[in-house]
Design a protein around this motif. Structure first.
Motif, PDB file in Angstrom:
ATOM      1  N   GLY A  33       1.463  -6.607  -6.925  1.00 10.24           N
ATOM      2  CA  GLY A  33       2.872  -6.456  -6.570  1.00 10.24           C
ATOM      3  C   GLY A  33       4.120  -5.258  -7.101  1.00 10.24           C
ATOM      4  O   GLY A  33       4.715  -4.841  -6.301  1.00 10.24           O
ATOM      5  N   GLU A  34       3.466  -4.876  -8.302  1.00 10.42           N
ATOM      6  CA  GLU A  34       4.086  -3.593  -8.852  1.00 10.42           C
ATOM      7  C   GLU A  34       3.709  -2.411  -8.092  1.00 10.42           C
ATOM      8  O   GLU A  34       4.541  -1.475  -8.245  1.00 10.42           O
ATOM      9  CB  GLU A  34       3.872  -3.524 -10.163  1.00 10.42           C
ATOM     10  N   TRP A  35       2.849  -2.394  -7.108  1.00 15.07           N
ATOM     11  CA  TRP A  35       2.717  -1.084  -6.395  1.00 15.07           C
ATOM     12  C   TRP A  35       3.465  -1.218  -4.951  1.00 15.07           C
ATOM     13  O   TRP A  35       3.226  -0.434  -4.213  1.00 15.07           O
ATOM     14  CB  TRP A  35       1.327  -1.208  -6.021  1.00 15.07           C
ATOM     15  N   ILE A  36       4.537  -2.114  -4.684  1.00 10.54           N
ATOM     16  CA  ILE A  36       4.952  -2.473  -3.496  1.00 10.54           C
ATOM     17  C   ILE A  36       5.766  -1.350  -3.015  1.00 10.54           C
ATOM     18  O   ILE A  36       5.690  -0.905  -1.650  1.00 10.54           O
ATOM     19  CB  ILE A  36       6.078  -3.810  -3.539  1.00 10.54           C
ATOM     20  N   GLN A  37       6.458  -0.372  -3.827  1.00  5.25           N
ATOM     21  CA  GLN A  37       7.083   0.816  -3.301  1.00  5.25           C
ATOM     22  C   GLN A  37       5.959   1.787  -2.701  1.00  5.25           C
ATOM     23  O   GLN A  37       6.132   2.234  -1.550  1.00  5.25           O
ATOM     24  CB  GLN A  37       7.777   1.621  -4.332  1.00  5.25           C
ATOM     25  N   SER A  38       4.889   1.874  -3.269  1.00  7.97           N
ATOM     26  CA  SER A  38       3.806   2.735  -2.516  1.00  7.97           C
ATOM     27  C   SER A  38       3.130   2.061  -1.232  1.00  7.97           C
ATOM     28  O   SER A  38       2.990   2.664  -0.365  1.00  7.97           O
ATOM     29  CB  SER A  38       2.833   3.292  -3.711  1.00  7.97           C
ATOM     30  N   ARG A  39       2.860   0.862  -1.376  1.00  7.13           N
ATOM     31  CA  ARG A  39       2.314   0.190  -0.402  1.00  7.13           C
ATOM     32  C   ARG A  39       3.209   0.278   0.910  1.00  7.13           C
ATOM     33  O   ARG A  39       2.518   0.598   1.935  1.00  7.13           O
ATOM     34  CB  ARG A  39       2.004  -1.564  -0.741  1.00  7.13           C
ATOM     35  N   PHE A  40       4.272   0.262   0.885  1.00  7.32           N
ATOM     36  CA  PHE A  40       5.082   0.274   2.129  1.00  7.32           C
ATOM     37  C   PHE A  40       5.850   1.429   2.411  1.00  7.32           C
ATOM     38  O   PHE A  40       6.888   1.543   2.972  1.00  7.32           O
ATOM     39  CB  PHE A  40       6.340  -1.062   2.083  1.00  7.32           C
ATOM     40  N   ARG A  41       5.481   2.395   1.315  1.00 10.92           N
ATOM     41  CA  ARG A  41       6.057   3.866   1.354  1.00 10.92           C
ATOM     42  C   ARG A  41       7.628   3.627   1.622  1.00 10.92           C
ATOM     43  O   ARG A  41       8.156   4.208   2.357  1.00 10.92           O
ATOM     44  CB  ARG A  41       5.485   4.568   2.330  1.00 10.92           C
ATOM     45  N   ILE A  42       8.230   2.900   0.590  1.00 10.94           N
ATOM     46  CA  ILE A  42       9.908   2.711   0.597  1.00 10.94           C
ATOM     47  C   ILE A  42      10.395   3.990   0.032  1.00 10.94           C
ATOM     48  O   ILE A  42      10.215   4.213  -1.107  1.00 10.94           O
ATOM     49  CB  ILE A  42      10.099   1.198  -0.363  1.00 10.94           C
ATOM     50  N   PRO A  43      11.473   4.585   0.997  1.00 14.70           N
ATOM     51  CA  PRO A  43      11.947   5.613   0.670  1.00 14.70           C
ATOM     52  C   PRO A  43      12.911   5.129  -0.880  1.00 14.70           C
ATOM     53  O   PRO A  43      13.253   4.085  -1.175  1.00 14.70           O
ATOM     54  CB  PRO A  43      13.131   6.003   1.488  1.00 14.70           C
ATOM     55  N   ASN A  44      13.060   6.361  -1.751  1.00 20.91           N
ATOM     56  CA  ASN A  44      13.913   5.966  -3.084  1.00 20.91           C
ATOM     57  C   ASN A  44      15.062   5.619  -2.792  1.00 20.91           C
ATOM     58  O   ASN A  44      15.630   4.614  -3.603  1.00 20.91           O
ATOM     59  CB  ASN A  44      13.790   7.285  -4.022  1.00 20.91           C
ATOM     60  N   THR A  45      15.923   5.981  -1.712  1.00 22.37           N
ATOM     61  CA  THR A  45      17.365   5.415  -1.734  1.00 22.37           C
ATOM     62  C   THR A  45      17.050   4.046  -1.464  1.00 22.37           C
ATOM     63  O   THR A  45      18.177   3.291  -1.689  1.00 22.37           O
ATOM     64  CB  THR A  45      17.864   6.287  -0.141  1.00 22.37           C
ATOM     65  N   GLU A  46      16.194   3.387  -0.534  1.00 30.59           N
ATOM     66  CA  GLU A  46      16.079   2.119  -0.147  1.00 30.59           C
ATOM     67  C   GLU A  46      15.621   1.389  -1.269  1.00 30.59           C
ATOM     68  O   GLU A  46      16.139   0.169  -1.622  1.00 30.59           O
ATOM     69  CB  GLU A  46      15.137   2.032   0.891  1.00 30.59           C
TER      70      GLU A  46
END
Ligand code: JFZ
Length: 326
Positions: free
Chosen positions: A38-51
């Motif tokens: 779960g802690e990899w979610i930002q990379s997994r969904f390539r979530i922009p830093n602003t979001e």
């Protein structure tokens, strides 16, 4: 430091805590469920830093109680905690003056949870360890990134190549000097005695940088131990991966990290809880070989430990009482 290394092997059982902004989406992003941790979610969904940074506005763990966390660890026989002060997402779970991207300055909660944990540890005689992702930092343009031709981590980018795709422009030492080292200095200056620093994923770090980091830690707190994932074989003790057990003799003392389900950070949909008996077997077999057992809990976004984790810890506590294990 020989004495402290002996202390390390006596520590035997510790609580790992993965808690951060990733605990808010808890494995789901825009209706999609995430495989992998779960802690990899930002990379997994390539979530922009602003979001991703907007998650901070939702982070308000009003049920957080440091004493409760430490008491449940203590009752289960644990002697130390390792808390994620900064994971790969780059968000500091303590009041950093190096970057406003932290729990005090960026969330409505506004409390320094690391300070509260440090005080609770002091009250209950628990040792405090600090996890710090010293290389990967997705919030920073210069965070470690092995580059477009390197193998990925289960299909996920190691570095932030969604906000910062220009790999040739990345300057790791700028991040290392301006964020990693100063934040490690804060952590070892402002929170009392730190039992150990738990670094992770030594990507892109040179031997000279590793030495500098090690020297900084030891100059601020000579007794603070450093795990093997600092890189370049510079650790005081080795960290085995999830559910790994030692193969043969080790030059340095070892610790083995485990999760209670299939994630480190909290995931709503992960119900793969292991049972207490299995856990106790693992603990005993590690301790028999003088390997410390670090057991992970992923606290919920409201600050409570998941009920299933508490149940398992409770069973361990009961087992200890029944068998008179100190
Ligand atoms: C790392 C992190 O990427 C992960 O999010 C978590 O914090 C975990 C404790 O550490 O993942 C790793 C790193 C190294 C190994 C396994 C998982 N390893 O060497 O087996």
């Amino acid at each position: 430091n020989y004495n402290n290394i002996k202390n390390f092997s006596r520590a035997r059982f510790g609580m790992f805590l993965h808690w951060g902004l990733y605990s808010v989406p808890a494995g789901r992003w825009k209706g999609e469920r995430m495989d992998y941790i779960g802690e990899w979610i930002q990379s997994r969904f390539r979530i922009p830093n602003t979001e991703y940074a907007a998650l901070a506005e939702q982070f308000n763990p009003t049920r957080f109680d440091a004493d409760e966390w430490v008491k449940s660890a203590k009752a289960a026989g644990m002697t130390y905690l390792v808390f994620t002060a900064k994971h790969h997402d780059g968000f500091a779970m303590y009041h950093s003056r190096v970057s406003p991207y932290n729990i005090v300055d960026a969330t409505p909660f506004g409390r320094d949870v690391l300070r509260e944990l440090a005080h609770a540890c002091e009250r209950y005689g628990m040792k405090l360890g600090i996890y710090y992702s010293h290389c990967l930092d997705w919030h920073e343009a210069d965070g470690a990134d092995p580059g477009p031709d390197s193998p990925k981590n289960f299909g996920m980018s190691w570095g932030n190549d969604w906000d910062y795709p220009d790999w040739s422009g990345k300057n790791f030492s700028r991040y290392f000097e301006n964020k990693a080292l100063p934040q490690v200095e804060e952590l070892l200056t402002d929170y009392g005695p730190v039992f150990l620093m738990w670094f992770d994923c030594p990507l892109g770090i040179s031997e000279a940088q590793g030495k500098k980091l090690r020297k900084l830690v030891k100059s601020l707190q000579p007794d603070c131990l450093i795990n093997g994932r600092i890189g370049h074989g510079m650790g005081d003790f080795g960290s085995l991966g999830d559910n790994q057990s030692p193969a043969g003799k080790s030059r340095i003392p070892l610790e083995s990290a485990h999760t209670l389900n299939h994630t480190w950070g909290y995931k709503k949909d992960d119900h793969n809880w292991s049972n207490a008996g299995h856990l106790i077997d693992g603990l005993l077999s590690c301790n028999e070989k003088d390997v410390n057992y670090l057991l992970n809990i992923g606290p919920r976004p409201d600050g409570r430990l998941p009920e299933a984790s508490l149940d398992i810890l409770g069973e361990v506590a009961e087992w200890r009482n029944r068998n008179g294990v100190r």
